[in-house]
Design an enzyme around this catalytic site. Structure first.
Site, PDB file in Angstrom:
ATOM      1  CG  ASP A 185      31.846  32.264  33.790  1.00  0.00           C
ATOM      2  OD1 ASP A 185      32.900  31.857  34.295  1.00  0.00           O
ATOM      3  OD2 ASP A 185      31.675  33.429  33.392  1.00  0.00           O
ATOM      4  CD  GLU A 210      35.424  34.056  40.014  1.00  0.00           C
ATOM      5  OE1 GLU A 210      35.187  35.284  40.102  1.00  0.00           O
ATOM      6  OE2 GLU A 210      36.131  33.563  39.118  1.00  0.00           O
TER       7      GLU A 210
HETATM    8  O1  FUB Z   1      33.212  35.308  33.024  1.00  0.00           O
HETATM    9  C1  FUB Z   1      33.247  36.438  33.840  1.00  0.00           C
HETATM   10  C2  FUB Z   1      33.693  36.084  35.247  1.00  0.00           C
HETATM   11  O2  FUB Z   1      34.903  35.348  35.216  1.00  0.00           O
HETATM   12  C3  FUB Z   1      32.746  35.191  36.010  1.00  0.00           C
HETATM   13  O3  FUB Z   1      31.643  35.844  36.541  1.00  0.00           O
HETATM   14  C4  FUB Z   1      33.663  34.637  37.034  1.00  0.00           C
HETATM   15  O4  FUB Z   1      33.163  33.519  37.724  1.00  0.00           O
HETATM   16  C5  FUB Z   1      34.897  34.344  36.238  1.00  0.00           C
HETATM   17  O5  FUB Z   1      34.819  33.084  35.613  1.00  0.00           O
END
Ligand code: FUB
Length: 465
Positions: A189, A355
């Site tokens: 991320d 997301e």
């Molecule tokens: O790294 C944790 C979670 O996994 C993130 O918040 C999401 O976007 C996904 O990449």
């Protein structure tokens, strides 16, 4: 001779002539991260290596096979159990850990036991410039060789034990031949940005089962190639009263002469979901402090999860907070950057959104970008839409970043974009399953170019190793 073979030959010459790295000797407190080999001090010429997944010390010379050199090469990374210690990742992606006191190579399960077994804390070795590796979870034991096998044995205050447990970090027998990951170890991320002449990367710390890591680090670079690790900038355990774990997907923005870090986190008790918070610092490398002492957005306040924040500031100085998993939301931030009008929250509906919202502006077009599918799915990918304002309306343009199986690249997503100031050159940071043996919780961060077509659409991003 191909490029890789040439690099190997050159590195063998370098290793043969200067075994100890001159610029970054190991010390009691810190080790240089990145690819290294570890040479026994009392059996010079023998290096820590794995054979049949068990740790040993064996001779390695410039005439050794490529496999022997590769087996004697490790990437020194931030400790899986603690950023003040270290873990050692073999070129096949497996980690050196102890089990039944024997050193062996295994895949990171992300459990506290595995992480502790695979973490070692450096202390001075028996001779100048050498290091001894203390077991993180058994601090009375050290990594040592015995009959050329590697064990973690109870420390004995003898010259023999001290020598058997001391190693010199040398140049790697197999040097890195790819640019990625740009920061050694498991991270995801990435939020990439540019402050005061330097690029900054703010990632999630990865390698934890259920993504439960409790802290964030910052990295900076002048050239997007060489990155400096600035250490932990926010630790949920130490710095955030309402969160213990799930330190996910930070985003940092400069405003009002300060730096604001938006992040999400979960509490160990109550299992109430993830909240979204904001921390503030006078420096891009922290330390950051929780600005509100409570979440900015409570879990459940809006549809979907309160995770994956991102702030875009328009040319008129107005900043917008984007966030969400399952549903994307946006709201103009107040001038203080730590509050907003709840009545102004809008939900963005772009087909495929999962997301990781990211917004940029080029010419007069706004680009809303996001990740699709599950981060554990090799088909995790990045798509985008364009619109006339930070609030849309958005028109989906398609997928721009996805797996490249011929190179073993999977799960490419949760990206961010940085523009080289004053130019039309753009770079995209994103994570992928760590190559070669990663997964949705063992991810790594890389950077590639992002270009625009003449009509303003984004050209497909080519993931490279
Ligand atoms: O790294 C944790 C979670 O996994 C993130 O918040 C999401 O976007 C996904 O990449």
């Amino acid at each position: 001779m191909d490029r890789r073979a040439r690099l190997l030959a050159v590195s063998s010459l370098i290793v043969a002539s200067t075994l100890t790295l001159p610029s970054a000797p190991a010390s009691a407190a810190t080790l240089p991260t990145g690819a290294r080999s570890l040479e026994s001090v009392n059996y010079p010429g023998r290096f820590i290596r794995h054979a049949d997944l068990l740790g040993r010390i064996d001779p390695v010379t410039s005439g050794s096979t490529a496999l022997a050199k590769s087996d004697a090469t490790f990437t020194v990374v931030s400790g899986l159990a603690s950023p003040s210690c270290y873990s050692f990742q073999a070129t096949n992606g497996l980690f050196l850990r102890h089990r039944d006191w024997r050193l062996r190579l295994e895949a990171n399960t992300g459990t506290p036991t595995f992480q502790a077994d695979a973490t070692f804390c450096p202390t001075d070795g028996s001779v100048a410039g050498s290091v001894s590796l203390v077991s993180f979870n058994h601090p009375d034991r050290r990594l040592r060789h015995r009959n050329f096998e590697l064990w973690v044995d109870a420390y004995q205050d003898t010259a023999q034990f001290r020598a058997d447990s001391s190693f010199r970090l040398t140049a790697p027998w197999t040097p890195k031949t790819s640019k990625g990951p740009v920061i050694p170890g498991l991270y995801a991320d990435p939020h990439i940005t540019f402050f005061n002449g330097r690029y900054y990367l703010y990632p999630t710390t990865d390698g934890y089962a259920s993504w439960s890591a409790p802290y964030y680090k910052a990295f900076s670079s002048a050239d997007l190639v060489n990155w400096t690790d600035h250490g932990v900038i926010l630790d949920h355990g130490r710095d955030v009263s309402w969160a213990d774990n799930s330190a996910w997907a930070p985003a940092v923005v400069a405003k009002n002469g300060r730096y604001y870090l938006y992040f999400s986190g979960g509490a160990a008790s109550g299992n109430t979901g993830k909240h979204l918070g904001v921390a503030v610092s006078d420096s891009p490398t922290g330390p950051f402090r929780d600005a509100l002492g409570k979440p900015l957005i409570l879990a459940g306040a809006y549809a979907g999860q309160a995770i994956d924040p991102m702030v875009f500031t328009d040319d008129n100085g107005q900043s917008y907070l984007y966030w969400g998993n399952g549903a994307a939301h946006v709201v103009p931030l107040n001038a203080d950057m730590v509050s907003f009008d709840p009545a102004a929250v809008r939900t963005i509906t772009t087909p495929g959104f999962r997301e990781a919202s990211f917004v940029l502006k080029r010419n007069s077009t706004y680009y809303f970008m996001w990740s699709e599918n599950d981060t554990r799915d090799e088909n995790y990918q990045v798509a985008y839409a364009t619109g006339p304002s930070p609030l849309g309306p958005w028109t989906k343009r398609g997928v721009v970043l996805q797996k490249r199986l011929e190179l073993g690249i999977k799960g490419t997503g949760h990206h961010s974009v940085v523009q080289v100031p004053g130019t039309d050159t753009w770079h995209v940071a994103y994570h992928r399953f760590a190559v070669p043996t990663g997964s949705g919780t063992n991810r790594e961060v890389t950077v590639d170019r992002m270009t625009f077509n003449a009509d303003g659409t984004i050209a497909p991003i080519l993931p490279t190793l």
